[in-house]
Motif scaffolding. Structure first.
Motif, mmCIF file in Angstrom:
data_model
loop_
_atom_site.group_PDB
_atom_site.id
_atom_site.type_symbol
_atom_site.label_atom_id
_atom_site.label_comp_id
_atom_site.label_asym_id
_atom_site.label_seq_id
_atom_site.Cartn_x
_atom_site.Cartn_y
_atom_site.Cartn_z
ATOM 1 N N MET A 1 36.842 36.960 50.190
ATOM 2 C CA MET A 1 37.137 38.244 49.544
ATOM 3 C C MET A 1 38.306 38.057 48.577
ATOM 4 N N ARG A 2 38.145 38.625 47.389
ATOM 5 C CA ARG A 2 39.176 38.515 46.360
ATOM 6 C C ARG A 2 39.810 39.878 46.118
ATOM 7 N N ALA A 3 41.098 39.884 45.799
ATOM 8 C CA ALA A 3 41.809 41.134 45.582
ATOM 9 C C ALA A 3 42.763 41.003 44.407
ATOM 10 N N VAL A 4 43.066 42.139 43.791
ATOM 11 C CA VAL A 4 44.144 42.216 42.815
ATOM 12 C C VAL A 4 45.107 43.301 43.298
ATOM 13 N N ILE A 5 46.373 43.132 42.977
ATOM 14 C CA ILE A 5 47.414 44.066 43.413
ATOM 15 C C ILE A 5 48.142 44.604 42.197
ATOM 16 N N ALA A 6 48.334 45.914 42.139
ATOM 17 C CA ALA A 6 49.109 46.545 41.071
ATOM 18 C C ALA A 6 50.232 47.352 41.712
ATOM 19 N N GLU A 7 51.444 46.838 41.622
ATOM 20 C CA GLU A 7 52.622 47.465 42.235
ATOM 21 C C GLU A 7 53.842 47.042 41.431
ATOM 22 N N PHE A 25 42.270 37.425 52.440
ATOM 23 C CA PHE A 25 41.936 37.676 51.040
ATOM 24 C C PHE A 25 42.539 36.598 50.142
ATOM 25 N N GLU A 26 41.863 36.323 49.052
ATOM 26 C CA GLU A 26 42.435 35.517 47.975
ATOM 27 C C GLU A 26 42.968 36.500 46.934
ATOM 28 N N VAL A 27 44.264 36.474 46.671
ATOM 29 C CA VAL A 27 44.852 37.371 45.675
ATOM 30 C C VAL A 27 44.677 36.730 44.309
ATOM 31 N N ALA A 28 43.752 37.272 43.529
ATOM 32 C CA ALA A 28 43.415 36.693 42.232
ATOM 33 C C ALA A 28 44.438 37.022 41.163
ATOM 34 N N ALA A 29 45.115 38.177 41.306
ATOM 35 C CA ALA A 29 46.115 38.577 40.305
ATOM 36 C C ALA A 29 47.031 39.625 40.915
ATOM 37 N N GLU A 30 48.256 39.670 40.433
ATOM 38 C CA GLU A 30 49.225 40.698 40.826
ATOM 39 C C GLU A 30 49.910 41.190 39.567
ATOM 40 N N THR A 31 49.971 42.519 39.401
ATOM 41 C CA THR A 31 50.490 43.107 38.175
ATOM 42 C C THR A 31 51.474 44.225 38.498
ATOM 43 N N GLY A 32 52.163 44.707 37.467
ATOM 44 C CA GLY A 32 53.131 45.770 37.655
ATOM 45 C C GLY A 32 52.840 47.015 36.856
ATOM 46 N N ASP A 33 51.692 47.076 36.161
ATOM 47 C CA ASP A 33 51.349 48.271 35.393
ATOM 48 C C ASP A 33 49.837 48.438 35.328
ATOM 49 N N ALA A 34 49.408 49.631 34.955
ATOM 50 C CA ALA A 34 47.988 49.977 34.989
ATOM 51 C C ALA A 34 47.172 49.203 33.971
ATOM 52 N N CYS A 42 38.844 43.415 35.171
ATOM 53 C CA CYS A 42 37.800 43.001 34.240
ATOM 54 C C CYS A 42 37.596 41.484 34.281
ATOM 55 N N GLU A 43 38.683 40.752 34.391
ATOM 56 C CA GLU A 43 38.595 39.291 34.385
ATOM 57 C C GLU A 43 38.093 38.728 35.710
ATOM 58 N N HIS A 44 38.618 39.229 36.824
ATOM 59 C CA HIS A 44 38.344 38.608 38.125
ATOM 60 C C HIS A 44 37.245 39.297 38.933
ATOM 61 N N ARG A 45 36.908 40.544 38.608
ATOM 62 C CA ARG A 45 35.903 41.306 39.346
ATOM 63 C C ARG A 45 36.133 41.182 40.857
ATOM 64 N N ALA A 119 42.798 48.850 57.764
ATOM 65 C CA ALA A 119 42.417 49.797 56.713
ATOM 66 C C ALA A 119 41.940 49.064 55.464
ATOM 67 N N VAL A 120 42.648 47.992 55.091
ATOM 68 C CA VAL A 120 42.267 47.212 53.907
ATOM 69 C C VAL A 120 40.868 46.634 54.078
ATOM 70 N N LYS A 121 40.601 46.044 55.219
ATOM 71 C CA LYS A 121 39.281 45.450 55.463
ATOM 72 C C LYS A 121 38.195 46.506 55.480
ATOM 73 N N ARG A 122 38.507 47.676 56.038
ATOM 74 C CA ARG A 122 37.524 48.749 56.103
ATOM 75 C C ARG A 122 37.145 49.227 54.702
ATOM 76 N N VAL A 123 38.138 49.400 53.844
ATOM 77 C CA VAL A 123 37.873 49.840 52.475
ATOM 78 C C VAL A 123 37.109 48.767 51.705
ATOM 79 N N ALA A 124 37.527 47.509 51.842
ATOM 80 C CA ALA A 124 36.862 46.412 51.133
ATOM 81 C C ALA A 124 35.406 46.278 51.556
#
Length: 216
Positions: A1-7, A25-34, A42-45, A119-124
């Motif tokens: 499972m792949r995830a991105v984080i925006a915080e 999870f494999e965190v594919a990207a982490e960002t600080g803005d929308a 879009c890149e990692h789906r 909760a994270v696994k349930r949503v995913a």
């Protein structure tokens, strides 16, 4: 499972990365803005986007608007919103439309790592996770005659726990009743809300959406 984080909080973002990695999870990207979030999705789906409600530049509803866009443009990506405070109108915005694969939690829930991972696994996996405090606020804001008025106090408690994403076993444990009693209450809820015949899990989501309808 792949995830991105925006915080936008760097410290919290680091913590979220570690928690998600603990959850497998494999965190594919982490960002600080929308804007960067949308580019990353879009890149990692990814299978999951973990999104802060308020982010730069305005610190208002940037995360919610990005989450709604993700649900529209990339429906295969589940979305879990995180917020510092109870902002219940965002829960209704997020849950409107495609059912499942959505969640809204307060950031304080991250401290209970086991519960947060669940909760994270349930949503995913296509389920829902709604913070208990948000559910309480929604119940307080409801008023007037509607199908929910047909429910008994116990049935409202069961529906509130369904909105949190609890399984029958989880509802039974929370209310200290048997699973058979929970199943009976759920059947009564679905009948009283005049929900159409459909897949069992989908009817549960429809019940939650009926619960949320009109609160914003």
């Amino acid at each position: 499972m792949r995830a991105v984080i925006a915080e936008d909080s760097v410290l919290l973002r680091i913590g979220l990365v570690k928690v998600l990695e603990m959850a497998g999870f494999e965190v594919a990207a982490e960002t600080g803005d929308a804007e960067a979030l949308l580019a990353a999705v879009c890149e990692h789906r990814p299978d999951l986007a973990l999104v802060d409600v308020r982010m730069p530049p305005g610190f208002t509803d940037e995360g919610v608007r990005a989450a709604l866009m993700i649900r529209q443009e990339w429906p295969g990506t589940a979305v879990l919103l995180l917020s510092q405070y109870v902002e219940e109108r965002y829960a209704a915005d997020l849950l409107t439309g495609r059912a499942g694969g959505v969640g809204y939690l307060l950031k304080q829930r991250v401290a209970d790592v086991e519960e947060f991972i669940d909760a994270v696994k349930r949503v995913a996996a296509g389920g829902t996770a709604l913070d208990p405090q948000v559910v309480s606020q929604l119940l307080l804001r409801r008023g007037g005659a509607d199908p929910l008025e047909r429910l008994t106090p116990r049935e409202r408690e069961v529906l509130a726990l369904m909105a949190e994403g609890r399984s029958n076993a989880g509802i039974a444990a929370g209310l200290v009743i048997s699973e058979s009693a929970v199943a009976k209450h759920i059947n009564n809820i679905l009948a009283k809300l005049d929900l159409p015949q459909a897949d069992g899990d989908h009817r549960r989501v429809l019940a939650v959406l009926r619960f949320l309808d009109g609160v914003s």
